[in-house]
Write a protein that holds these residues in place. Structure first.
Motif, PDB file in Angstrom:
ATOM      1  N   GLN A  14       0.875  -1.272   0.015  1.00 29.67           N
ATOM      2  CA  GLN A  14       0.046  -0.169   0.114  1.00 29.67           C
ATOM      3  C   GLN A  14       0.926   1.055  -0.163  1.00 29.67           C
ATOM      4  O   GLN A  14       0.508   2.291  -0.720  1.00 29.67           O
ATOM      5  CB  GLN A  14      -0.984   0.173   1.067  1.00 29.67           C
ATOM      6  N   GLU A  15       1.945   1.466   0.752  1.00 26.50           N
ATOM      7  CA  GLU A  15       2.846   2.579   0.895  1.00 26.50           C
ATOM      8  C   GLU A  15       3.652   2.645  -0.378  1.00 26.50           C
ATOM      9  O   GLU A  15       3.575   3.627  -0.852  1.00 26.50           O
ATOM     10  CB  GLU A  15       3.768   2.490   2.023  1.00 26.50           C
ATOM     11  N   ALA A  16       4.150   1.476  -0.805  1.00 28.27           N
ATOM     12  CA  ALA A  16       4.898   1.546  -2.200  1.00 28.27           C
ATOM     13  C   ALA A  16       3.726   2.069  -3.211  1.00 28.27           C
ATOM     14  O   ALA A  16       4.103   2.788  -4.218  1.00 28.27           O
ATOM     15  CB  ALA A  16       5.223   0.137  -2.589  1.00 28.27           C
ATOM     16  N   GLN A  17       2.554   1.619  -3.253  1.00 23.28           N
ATOM     17  CA  GLN A  17       1.590   2.103  -4.333  1.00 23.28           C
ATOM     18  C   GLN A  17       1.315   3.485  -4.282  1.00 23.28           C
ATOM     19  O   GLN A  17       1.221   4.538  -5.140  1.00 23.28           O
ATOM     20  CB  GLN A  17       0.244   1.415  -4.245  1.00 23.28           C
ATOM     21  N   ARG A  18       1.407   4.158  -3.036  1.00 22.55           N
ATOM     22  CA  ARG A  18       1.075   5.469  -2.842  1.00 22.55           C
ATOM     23  C   ARG A  18       2.203   6.223  -3.221  1.00 22.55           C
ATOM     24  O   ARG A  18       2.069   7.384  -3.774  1.00 22.55           O
ATOM     25  CB  ARG A  18       0.905   5.646  -1.078  1.00 22.55           C
ATOM     26  N   LEU A  19       3.475   5.961  -2.925  1.00 23.40           N
ATOM     27  CA  LEU A  19       4.677   6.680  -3.417  1.00 23.40           C
ATOM     28  C   LEU A  19       4.807   6.739  -4.698  1.00 23.40           C
ATOM     29  O   LEU A  19       5.258   7.528  -5.526  1.00 23.40           O
ATOM     30  CB  LEU A  19       6.111   5.946  -2.649  1.00 23.40           C
ATOM     31  N   TYR A  20       4.610   5.481  -5.445  1.00 23.44           N
ATOM     32  CA  TYR A  20       4.722   5.154  -6.936  1.00 23.44           C
ATOM     33  C   TYR A  20       3.559   6.367  -7.334  1.00 23.44           C
ATOM     34  O   TYR A  20       3.762   7.022  -8.411  1.00 23.44           O
ATOM     35  CB  TYR A  20       4.283   3.885  -7.239  1.00 23.44           C
ATOM     36  N   GLY A  21       2.450   6.522  -7.056  1.00 24.84           N
ATOM     37  CA  GLY A  21       1.266   7.162  -7.801  1.00 24.84           C
ATOM     38  C   GLY A  21       1.711   8.885  -7.401  1.00 24.84           C
ATOM     39  O   GLY A  21       1.315   9.500  -8.117  1.00 24.84           O
ATOM     40  N   MET A  22       2.608   8.925  -6.583  1.00 27.20           N
ATOM     41  CA  MET A  22       3.081  10.460  -6.327  1.00 27.20           C
ATOM     42  C   MET A  22       4.220  10.766  -7.276  1.00 27.20           C
ATOM     43  O   MET A  22       4.345  12.196  -7.591  1.00 27.20           O
ATOM     44  CB  MET A  22       3.742  10.884  -4.833  1.00 27.20           C
ATOM     45  N   LEU A  23       4.540   9.748  -8.180  1.00 29.05           N
ATOM     46  CA  LEU A  23       5.677  10.387  -9.232  1.00 29.05           C
ATOM     47  C   LEU A  23       4.708  10.690 -10.348  1.00 29.05           C
ATOM     48  O   LEU A  23       3.853  10.300 -10.722  1.00 29.05           O
ATOM     49  CB  LEU A  23       6.214   8.922  -9.547  1.00 29.05           C
ATOM     50  N   ARG A  55      11.008   0.521  -8.602  1.00 27.79           N
ATOM     51  CA  ARG A  55      11.408   0.076 -10.195  1.00 27.79           C
ATOM     52  C   ARG A  55      11.329  -1.292 -10.144  1.00 27.79           C
ATOM     53  O   ARG A  55      11.120  -1.943 -11.401  1.00 27.79           O
ATOM     54  CB  ARG A  55      12.671   0.489 -10.510  1.00 27.79           C
ATOM     55  N   LYS A  56      11.335  -2.076  -9.168  1.00 28.29           N
ATOM     56  CA  LYS A  56      11.213  -3.577  -9.121  1.00 28.29           C
ATOM     57  C   LYS A  56       9.982  -4.038  -9.103  1.00 28.29           C
ATOM     58  O   LYS A  56       9.702  -5.140  -9.438  1.00 28.29           O
ATOM     59  CB  LYS A  56      12.218  -4.101  -8.129  1.00 28.29           C
ATOM     60  N   ILE A  57       9.024  -3.366  -8.721  1.00 30.67           N
ATOM     61  CA  ILE A  57       7.614  -3.801  -8.562  1.00 30.67           C
ATOM     62  C   ILE A  57       6.672  -3.784  -9.535  1.00 30.67           C
ATOM     63  O   ILE A  57       6.644  -2.474 -10.320  1.00 30.67           O
ATOM     64  CB  ILE A  57       6.916  -3.077  -7.621  1.00 30.67           C
ATOM     65  N   ASP A  58       6.150  -4.640 -10.079  1.00 30.09           N
ATOM     66  CA  ASP A  58       5.143  -4.366 -11.351  1.00 30.09           C
ATOM     67  C   ASP A  58       3.731  -4.204 -10.602  1.00 30.09           C
ATOM     68  O   ASP A  58       3.096  -4.916  -9.969  1.00 30.09           O
ATOM     69  CB  ASP A  58       5.126  -5.649 -12.119  1.00 30.09           C
ATOM     70  N   PHE A  59       3.113  -2.849 -10.855  1.00 29.71           N
ATOM     71  CA  PHE A  59       2.149  -2.439 -10.394  1.00 29.71           C
ATOM     72  C   PHE A  59       0.752  -2.803 -11.284  1.00 29.71           C
ATOM     73  O   PHE A  59      -0.258  -2.599 -10.987  1.00 29.71           O
ATOM     74  CB  PHE A  59       1.950  -1.063 -10.101  1.00 29.71           C
ATOM     75  N   GLY A  60       1.100  -3.686 -12.388  1.00 30.39           N
ATOM     76  CA  GLY A  60      -0.116  -4.027 -13.093  1.00 30.39           C
ATOM     77  C   GLY A  60      -0.486  -2.995 -14.219  1.00 30.39           C
ATOM     78  O   GLY A  60      -1.497  -2.830 -14.763  1.00 30.39           O
ATOM     79  N   ASP A  61       0.295  -2.066 -14.242  1.00 35.34           N
ATOM     80  CA  ASP A  61       0.217  -0.930 -15.211  1.00 35.34           C
ATOM     81  C   ASP A  61       0.978  -0.846 -16.215  1.00 35.34           C
ATOM     82  O   ASP A  61       1.768  -1.748 -16.490  1.00 35.34           O
ATOM     83  CB  ASP A  61      -0.014   0.477 -14.577  1.00 35.34           C
ATOM     84  N   GLU A  62       0.936   0.102 -17.177  1.00 33.81           N
ATOM     85  CA  GLU A  62       1.692   0.100 -18.277  1.00 33.81           C
ATOM     86  C   GLU A  62       2.794   1.103 -18.400  1.00 33.81           C
ATOM     87  O   GLU A  62       3.304   1.536 -19.173  1.00 33.81           O
ATOM     88  CB  GLU A  62       0.652   0.378 -19.767  1.00 33.81           C
ATOM     89  N   PHE A  63       2.994   1.577 -17.046  1.00 38.38           N
ATOM     90  CA  PHE A  63       4.230   2.608 -16.880  1.00 38.38           C
ATOM     91  C   PHE A  63       5.323   2.192 -16.282  1.00 38.38           C
ATOM     92  O   PHE A  63       5.082   1.073 -15.488  1.00 38.38           O
ATOM     93  CB  PHE A  63       3.656   3.863 -15.845  1.00 38.38           C
ATOM     94  N   ILE A  64       6.579   2.814 -16.579  1.00 39.27           N
ATOM     95  CA  ILE A  64       7.689   2.351 -15.686  1.00 39.27           C
ATOM     96  C   ILE A  64       8.166   3.854 -15.231  1.00 39.27           C
ATOM     97  O   ILE A  64       7.868   4.687 -15.840  1.00 39.27           O
ATOM     98  CB  ILE A  64       8.717   1.582 -16.476  1.00 39.27           C
TER      99      ILE A  64
END
Length: 121
Positions: A14-23, A55-64
């Protein structure tokens, strides 16, 4: 002096997803690591480690998450040309990092401690 142990991160999904979403998305919105550190409320080293982990986590989206040596910052992209350019830059860095291993491996093969063998009784 003993080698330093790398710091381990313990981000929840959940925290990883939150930080990823802030990029930010898109090159025009690239954000520096200093700005990310401020946005995320942490030091530069922690931000660098988190980017590496994200960068190592695949969040299931099409972005890197990409960044380039031109130093403009980090951003998420789904632009295939940018992804290919990023992959090429990472590949080049990896080859430069691994190049010295060729000589090290030769020296280990030639002069390293041989594997222990069991003596016959």
């Amino acid at each position: 002096m003993p080698a330093r142990k790398p710091k381990k991160l313990s981000l929840s999904r959940q925290e990883a997803q939150r930080l990823y979403g802030m990029l930010p998305i898109g090159k025009q919105n690239a954000i520096s690591r200093k700005e990310l550190s401020t946005l995320w409320g942490m030091g530069d080293r922690s931000a660098r480690l988190i980017i590496s982990e994200l960068r190592k986590i695949d969040f299931g989206d099409e972005f890197i998450i990409v960044s380039f040596s031109d130093g403009k910052g980090y951003y998420r992209t789904n632009d295939i040309e940018e992804i290919e350019a990023f992959a090429n830059e990472m590949r080049s860095r990896a080859l430069n990092i691994f190049a010295p291993l060729k000589k090290a491996n030769r020296i280990i093969r030639e002069y390293g401690t041989p594997a222990l063998e069991f003596e016959r009784i």
